[in-house]
Write a protein that holds these residues in place. Structure first.
Motif, PDB file in Angstrom:
ATOM      1  N   PHE A 125       0.830  -1.212   0.000  1.00 62.73           N
ATOM      2  CA  PHE A 125       0.000   0.000   0.000  1.00 62.73           C
ATOM      3  C   PHE A 125       0.861   1.258   0.000  1.00 62.73           C
ATOM      4  O   PHE A 125       0.580   2.228  -0.740  1.00 62.73           O
ATOM      5  CB  PHE A 125      -0.911  -0.015   1.230  1.00 62.73           C
ATOM      6  CG  PHE A 125      -1.642   1.276   1.441  1.00 62.73           C
ATOM      7  CD1 PHE A 125      -2.762   1.587   0.686  1.00 62.73           C
ATOM      8  CD2 PHE A 125      -1.206   2.190   2.413  1.00 62.73           C
ATOM      9  CE1 PHE A 125      -3.436   2.791   0.886  1.00 62.73           C
ATOM     10  CE2 PHE A 125      -1.876   3.380   2.606  1.00 62.73           C
ATOM     11  CZ  PHE A 125      -2.998   3.678   1.840  1.00 62.73           C
ATOM     12  N   ALA A 126       1.931   1.270   0.807  1.00 67.05           N
ATOM     13  CA  ALA A 126       2.798   2.453   0.860  1.00 67.05           C
ATOM     14  C   ALA A 126       3.473   2.693  -0.485  1.00 67.05           C
ATOM     15  O   ALA A 126       3.530   3.854  -0.974  1.00 67.05           O
ATOM     16  CB  ALA A 126       3.838   2.266   1.964  1.00 67.05           C
ATOM     17  N   ALA A 129       0.850   3.918  -3.028  1.00 67.78           N
ATOM     18  CA  ALA A 129       0.482   5.313  -2.781  1.00 67.78           C
ATOM     19  C   ALA A 129       1.593   6.252  -3.227  1.00 67.78           C
ATOM     20  O   ALA A 129       1.344   7.316  -3.833  1.00 67.78           O
ATOM     21  CB  ALA A 129       0.182   5.501  -1.291  1.00 67.78           C
ATOM     22  N   THR A 133       1.289   8.891  -6.246  1.00 67.03           N
ATOM     23  CA  THR A 133       1.499  10.315  -5.944  1.00 67.03           C
ATOM     24  C   THR A 133       2.517  10.924  -6.894  1.00 67.03           C
ATOM     25  O   THR A 133       2.318  12.025  -7.438  1.00 67.03           O
ATOM     26  CB  THR A 133       1.964  10.473  -4.491  1.00 67.03           C
ATOM     27  OG1 THR A 133       0.974   9.918  -3.616  1.00 67.03           O
ATOM     28  CG2 THR A 133       2.178  11.940  -4.150  1.00 67.03           C
ATOM     29  N   ILE A 153      -2.973  14.083  -3.601  1.00 62.22           N
ATOM     30  CA  ILE A 153      -2.594  13.103  -2.570  1.00 62.22           C
ATOM     31  C   ILE A 153      -3.790  12.233  -2.189  1.00 62.22           C
ATOM     32  O   ILE A 153      -3.670  11.013  -2.041  1.00 62.22           O
ATOM     33  CB  ILE A 153      -2.033  13.838  -1.347  1.00 62.22           C
ATOM     34  CG1 ILE A 153      -0.733  14.570  -1.717  1.00 62.22           C
ATOM     35  CG2 ILE A 153      -1.786  12.852  -0.209  1.00 62.22           C
ATOM     36  CD1 ILE A 153      -0.153  15.392  -0.587  1.00 62.22           C
ATOM     37  N   LEU A 154      -4.959  12.881  -2.053  1.00 60.85           N
ATOM     38  CA  LEU A 154      -6.158  12.114  -1.708  1.00 60.85           C
ATOM     39  C   LEU A 154      -6.510  11.111  -2.811  1.00 60.85           C
ATOM     40  O   LEU A 154      -6.853   9.954  -2.541  1.00 60.85           O
ATOM     41  CB  LEU A 154      -7.333  13.066  -1.472  1.00 60.85           C
ATOM     42  CG  LEU A 154      -8.681  12.405  -1.139  1.00 60.85           C
ATOM     43  CD1 LEU A 154      -8.564  11.575   0.129  1.00 60.85           C
ATOM     44  CD2 LEU A 154      -9.772  13.461  -1.008  1.00 60.85           C
ATOM     45  N   LEU A 157      -4.103   8.211  -2.630  1.00 59.00           N
ATOM     46  CA  LEU A 157      -4.437   7.296  -1.531  1.00 59.00           C
ATOM     47  C   LEU A 157      -5.651   6.435  -1.870  1.00 59.00           C
ATOM     48  O   LEU A 157      -5.675   5.230  -1.556  1.00 59.00           O
ATOM     49  CB  LEU A 157      -4.697   8.098  -0.249  1.00 59.00           C
ATOM     50  CG  LEU A 157      -3.479   8.794   0.363  1.00 59.00           C
ATOM     51  CD1 LEU A 157      -3.882   9.612   1.574  1.00 59.00           C
ATOM     52  CD2 LEU A 157      -2.407   7.776   0.728  1.00 59.00           C
ATOM     53  N   ALA A 160      -4.566   3.803  -4.265  1.00 55.65           N
ATOM     54  CA  ALA A 160      -3.758   2.805  -3.557  1.00 55.65           C
ATOM     55  C   ALA A 160      -4.645   1.886  -2.722  1.00 55.65           C
ATOM     56  O   ALA A 160      -4.408   0.668  -2.645  1.00 55.65           O
ATOM     57  CB  ALA A 160      -2.720   3.503  -2.679  1.00 55.65           C
ATOM     58  N   VAL A 161      -5.670   2.443  -2.101  1.00 54.76           N
ATOM     59  CA  VAL A 161      -6.610   1.607  -1.334  1.00 54.76           C
ATOM     60  C   VAL A 161      -7.312   0.618  -2.255  1.00 54.76           C
ATOM     61  O   VAL A 161      -7.477  -0.561  -1.944  1.00 54.76           O
ATOM     62  CB  VAL A 161      -7.628   2.490  -0.586  1.00 54.76           C
ATOM     63  CG1 VAL A 161      -8.776   1.635  -0.036  1.00 54.76           C
ATOM     64  CG2 VAL A 161      -6.952   3.258   0.531  1.00 54.76           C
TER      65      VAL A 161
END
Length: 422
Positions: A125-126, A129, A133, A153-154, A157, A160-161
């Motif tokens: 996930f990191a 993301a 980004t 950024i949102l 994320l 990525a989720v």
């Protein structure tokens, strides 16, 4: 994955694949992931820098190796995830990432390997993301107005989720459901085995019950038939001797012989009728109250027999009453067979701790052998088993004066009063 004991082994098996469609699915996903990694990476880099032919070939080889890791996902589920984490900074493959995380979370035991699944999923996930980004923040001349920083950024994320959390949760659900089905299969197999064992035990109990019932009926038939037939043989022998000398007495003996024969038939019919009756219609068993009549029948057959009763009358259970009655009946039968003309005493004694019945015959006199009756040798054995089964004691053997004694003692716990209180 664990295999339930009742599951059949597949006929087709190649390496870690148990079905052909599993192999085709993994190879197809590997080709698709390799193609996506190669095309997306080449397209991303070509929009920003010049990619040479050699570079394109290198990217294709790297993408093929990365996507090809899905071929071993069933055997080593962590390998595709590790490969994804290695190549993700420069090569984002959606198919590779989603399938690798789904396989990891669905095939690894949960919660025994919870930390590994959580650690690898969090790292994926990191990285996803971060890659999203950087990708979204890369300058794009085609956009007239760039979105704000927090919006990018949102969005990164959220993407990525979707790429990591969704396949992990789905894999956990599928894995838990698969393990639940396997446990239910194991339980069903265990229940089936238990039911087979219970069926075998039920068959064994039924076999023993049939054997016990056959033994009980054989004993009843022996007790009834042996005694009545012995009386008939004795009467027949007496009739043969006196038919010419005393016709009136011979007629009386013939009449008694007919009554004994009818009684034997009636008792035999009752015993066989029990096989077709329910408990509500079973005939009343012979009891101690019928001993005087039993003694009178033997006396009418020419036996010198006396009945002595002592103590206060008590009512015993039906089985105990019948057993005591059968002991006396067997004793009289033996006296008819082996002690013709001897004095016979029947003793019935009631005591606070139970009841005692005994049949004692004196040493046979001159009429011994007047009517020779066959003997199977099973009567006393059957009597002993019946008395001991009720918790009583049984003894039989010769007396010092040459006579013979049969005695049984039944405990007081078999009385009707004790049965009702218990």
């Amino acid at each position: 994955m664990s295999k339930s004991p009742g599951e059949r082994m597949p006929v087709w098996s190649f390496w870690w694949w148990k079905r052909p469609r599993s192999a085709f699915l993994d190879i197809g996903l590997a080709l698709l992931a390799a193609l996506e990694c190669t095309v997306s990476t080449v397209g991303f880099l070509s929009a920003r820098i010049h990619v040479s032919a050699a570079g394109t070939v290198g990217i294709a080889v790297l993408g093929t190796l990365a996507g090809g890791s899905l071929v071993v996902r069933r055997r080593w589920p962590a390998v595709p995830v590790l490969v994804t984490l290695l190549v993700m900074p420069g090569m984002l493959g959606v198919v590779l990432l989603v399938v690798a995380l789904y396989t990891l979370s669905s095939t690894w035991e949960w919660p025994s390997r919870r930390r590994r699944v959580v650690a690898l999923s969090a790292l994926a996930f990191a990285e996803a993301a971060a890659v999203m980004t950087v990708t979204l923040m890369t300058p794009d001349d085609t956009l007239v107005e760039r979105p704000p920083m927090w919006g990018l950024i949102l969005l990164a994320l959220l993407v990525a989720v979707g790429l990591t959390v969704a396949p992990v949760v789905t894999g956990l659900y599928v894995g838990a459901r698969r393990r639940l089905i396997e446990s239910l299969k194991d339980r069903a197999h265990g229940l089936e085995t238990e039911l087979d064992l219970l069926a075998e035990q039920a068959q064994e109990r039924a076999r023993r019950a049939r054997l016990e019932e056959r033994t009980r009926i054989a004993r009843e038939m022996h007790d009834v038939v042996a005694h009545r037939v012995s009386l008939m043989v004795v009467h027949a022998g007496a009739l043969e001797r006196i038919v010419a000398k005393d016709p009136e007495k011979a007629a009386q003996s013939a009449k008694l012989m007919g009554e004994v024969g009818r009684q034997a038939l009636n008792e035999l019919r009752e015993i066989l009728g029990v096989l077709r009756m329910d408990d509500a219609r079973q005939p009343e068993p012979d009891s101690l109250a019928g001993l005087p009549r039993l003694v009178d029948q033997s006396r009418a057959a020419g036996m010198a027999v006396t009945l002595t009763v002592s103590g206060s009358r008590q009512e015993f259970t039906g089985e105990a009453e019948q057993t005591a009655y059968r002991v006396v009946q067997e004793g009289l039968t033996n006296a008819h067979k082996h002690a013709g003309g001897a004095q016979v005493s029947v003793l019935l004694s009631y005591a606070p701790n139970g009841v005692r019945v005994a049949v004692v015959n004196a040493c046979p006199g001159g009429e011994r052998g007047a009517a020779k009756l066959p003997s199977g040798g099973n009567g006393l054995v059957g009597m002993r088993e019946r008395v001991i089964a009720l918790g009583g004691t049984f003894s039989s053997g010769p007396e010092a004066d040459g006579g013979f004694r049969i005695e049984a003692v039944l405990p007081s716990r078999l009385t009707v009063r004790a049965e009702r209180l218990g």
